[in-house]
Design a protein around this motif. Sequence first.
Motif, short mmCIF file in Angstrom:
data_model
loop_
_atom_site.label_atom_id
_atom_site.label_comp_id
_atom_site.label_asym_id
_atom_site.label_seq_id
_atom_site.Cartn_x
_atom_site.Cartn_y
_atom_site.Cartn_z
N VAL A 3 37.99 29.06 13.18
CA VAL A 3 39.35 29.15 12.64
C VAL A 3 39.71 30.62 12.44
CG1 VAL A 3 40.88 28.53 10.72
CG2 VAL A 3 39.10 26.94 11.45
N ARG A 4 40.87 31.01 12.92
CA ARG A 4 41.35 32.37 12.68
C ARG A 4 42.42 32.34 11.59
NH1 ARG A 4 41.90 37.37 15.24
NH2 ARG A 4 40.80 36.63 17.09
N ILE A 5 42.27 33.22 10.61
CA ILE A 5 43.39 33.46 9.69
C ILE A 5 44.02 34.76 10.18
CG2 ILE A 5 44.10 33.92 7.32
CD1 ILE A 5 41.61 32.42 6.36
N LEU A 18 36.97 19.44 8.95
CA LEU A 18 38.30 19.27 9.54
C LEU A 18 39.19 18.28 8.79
CD1 LEU A 18 40.07 20.31 11.74
CD2 LEU A 18 39.19 18.59 13.29
N LEU A 21 40.59 19.93 5.76
CA LEU A 21 41.54 20.98 6.13
C LEU A 21 42.86 20.39 6.63
CD1 LEU A 21 39.31 23.64 7.94
CD2 LEU A 21 40.14 23.66 5.59
N ASN A 22 42.74 19.31 7.39
CA ASN A 22 43.95 18.68 7.92
C ASN A 22 44.86 18.15 6.82
OD1 ASN A 22 44.50 18.90 10.63
ND2 ASN A 22 42.85 17.49 11.20
N ASP A 25 46.58 21.07 5.49
CA ASP A 25 47.54 21.53 6.48
C ASP A 25 48.80 20.67 6.47
OD1 ASP A 25 48.28 23.20 8.77
OD2 ASP A 25 48.06 21.36 9.93
N ASP A 26 48.61 19.36 6.31
CA ASP A 26 49.76 18.46 6.26
C ASP A 26 50.65 18.79 5.07
OD1 ASP A 26 48.88 17.20 8.50
OD2 ASP A 26 47.94 15.51 7.47
N MET A 29 52.63 21.86 5.96
CA MET A 29 53.73 21.58 6.89
C MET A 29 54.89 20.86 6.20
SD MET A 29 53.30 22.97 9.63
CE MET A 29 52.29 24.27 8.99
N ASP A 67 39.64 27.53 17.55
CA ASP A 67 40.14 26.17 17.68
C ASP A 67 41.44 26.02 16.91
OD1 ASP A 67 37.83 24.87 19.12
OD2 ASP A 67 36.79 25.77 17.39
N PHE A 68 41.51 26.76 15.80
CA PHE A 68 42.72 26.68 14.96
C PHE A 68 43.13 28.08 14.52
CE2 PHE A 68 40.18 22.86 14.17
CZ PHE A 68 41.04 21.92 14.74
N ILE A 69 44.41 28.27 14.40
CA ILE A 69 44.93 29.56 13.93
C ILE A 69 45.87 29.32 12.76
CG2 ILE A 69 46.30 31.58 14.53
CD1 ILE A 69 45.25 31.31 17.37
N LEU A 70 45.62 30.05 11.68
CA LEU A 70 46.44 29.87 10.48
C LEU A 70 47.21 31.15 10.18
CD1 LEU A 70 43.73 28.09 8.31
CD2 LEU A 70 45.59 27.04 9.60
N PRO A 71 48.38 31.00 9.54
CA PRO A 71 49.20 32.18 9.21
C PRO A 71 48.48 33.09 8.20
CG PRO A 71 50.36 30.12 8.72
CD PRO A 71 48.97 29.76 9.06
N MET B 1 46.72 20.86 12.67
CA MET B 1 46.24 22.26 12.69
C MET B 1 46.20 22.84 14.10
SD MET B 1 43.87 23.06 9.51
CE MET B 1 42.72 23.94 10.48
N LYS B 2 46.52 22.04 15.08
CA LYS B 2 46.47 22.54 16.46
C LYS B 2 47.68 23.40 16.80
CE LYS B 2 42.85 21.06 18.85
NZ LYS B 2 41.88 22.09 19.22
N ARG B 3 48.77 23.18 16.06
CA ARG B 3 50.06 23.74 16.46
C ARG B 3 50.04 25.21 16.89
NH1 ARG B 3 52.12 20.03 11.99
NH2 ARG B 3 50.20 20.91 11.21
N MET B 4 49.56 26.08 15.96
CA MET B 4 49.64 27.50 16.27
C MET B 4 48.64 27.94 17.33
SD MET B 4 50.54 29.33 12.72
CE MET B 4 49.90 30.84 13.31
N SER B 5 47.47 27.28 17.37
CA SER B 5 46.46 27.67 18.35
C SER B 5 47.00 27.53 19.76
CB SER B 5 45.23 26.80 18.19
OG SER B 5 45.02 26.51 16.83
N PHE B 8 48.72 30.54 21.41
CA PHE B 8 47.84 31.58 21.95
C PHE B 8 47.18 31.13 23.26
CE2 PHE B 8 48.29 32.83 17.61
CZ PHE B 8 48.13 34.21 17.61
N LYS B 9 46.70 29.87 23.24
CA LYS B 9 45.94 29.37 24.39
C LYS B 9 46.77 29.37 25.66
CE LYS B 9 42.06 26.84 22.67
NZ LYS B 9 42.27 26.89 21.20
N GLU B 158 43.59 36.55 21.98
CA GLU B 158 43.93 36.05 20.65
C GLU B 158 43.87 37.20 19.63
OE1 GLU B 158 41.94 32.30 19.47
OE2 GLU B 158 41.69 33.32 17.57
N ASP B 162 46.96 38.63 17.47
CA ASP B 162 46.91 38.71 16.00
C ASP B 162 47.35 40.09 15.53
OD1 ASP B 162 46.31 38.70 13.33
OD2 ASP B 162 44.29 37.93 13.54
#
Lengths: 92, 263
Positions: A3-5, A18, A21-22, A25-26, A29, A67-71, B1-5, B8-9, B158, B162
């Motif tokens: 996961v990237r922040i 996961l 975290l989901n 995340d919900d 959103m 796999d996931f990117i967060l703000p 959680m897939k949205r932002m990834s 980039f991909k 990526e 960033d």
Amino acid sequence: MIVRILGEGQLVLEKAALAELNQLDDALMAAVEAGEQGPFETAMKALLGKVRELGTPLPVEELKPSDFILPSADSSLDEVRDLLSSDGLIPG
Amino acid sequence: MKRMSLIFKSKANKALDKYEDPRETLDYSYEKQMQLLQKVRRGVADVATSRKRVELQMKKLQQEGDKLEGQARRALELNREDLAREALTRRANVVAQISDLNTQYESLQGQEENLVRQSKALEAKVEAFRTQKETIKATYTAAQAQAQIGEAFSGISEEMGDIGMAIQRAQDKTQQLQARASAVDELMASGALDDPSGLGKDDITRQLEQLSSGGAVDDQLAKMKLELGGGSTKALEGGANASYANKNDEISDADVLKEGGAA
């Protein structure tokens, strides 16, 4: 999983995290869609806090896509909304 | 959680699709990374420059606040509570603006520290890419290389994405802060803009000066009347308060920064 922040870097987490975290995340959103500042801040803190708590930093010399990117932590509600709808700023 | 990834991909994949043999992309990609690294360094330097500019603007506003306080004191000495009140009201406004700018400025400093850290991490990743690229070129067939390269390539784009966003955000913030500081500055200078003397004195300063010179004239008149009436032979002396004009309340315009966004 990785996961990237944004603005902080990449963290390695167990796949098992996961589900939890989901959920967070919900909540995030939902707050973004509703445009509610208070719940948005709470949800951001909770999600990023959990990722930092459960994750270990990926060594800097490892080149792996996330796999996931967060703000980033200091993102505003509008910025997060833009990120989700925009095209990003990725150099080719 | 897939949205932002996904954002980039899809970008990274698009860039890779252009090549027949993925090994061809390696050298080209590394070259491009080096160019981007230069851009990132420049971006970080630009943010630092803009931050310093905001700092100067804030210092200048601080001086304006001090000047208004001095004016309020002088107005009180001359028994002009109305002028003193006006000066203090303006000062309160400036102080509020400064404190607001200050909060924003501190968060900008945080962003800048982060950028420096991120650009160091990016350098390490570009170096890692160079090492991997040589290994891949030497030991893999095109088919085997595909997966290897794809991963390294996505990883580095990526990272670039960033830091690109972080630079953009910091630049937006510096521009916003500069614009706000300039707006406050213009508000402060509005008195000076109508000044026909061109000395950059604001309306309060002018009124105070008129008051003190007016006061001196009154003093002299009173003295003359006394002398004429009382037959005194004493020479005229300058009024005790002949010159209230205080040199310190004229801020030089030399440090006024021209408006201009971050490069």
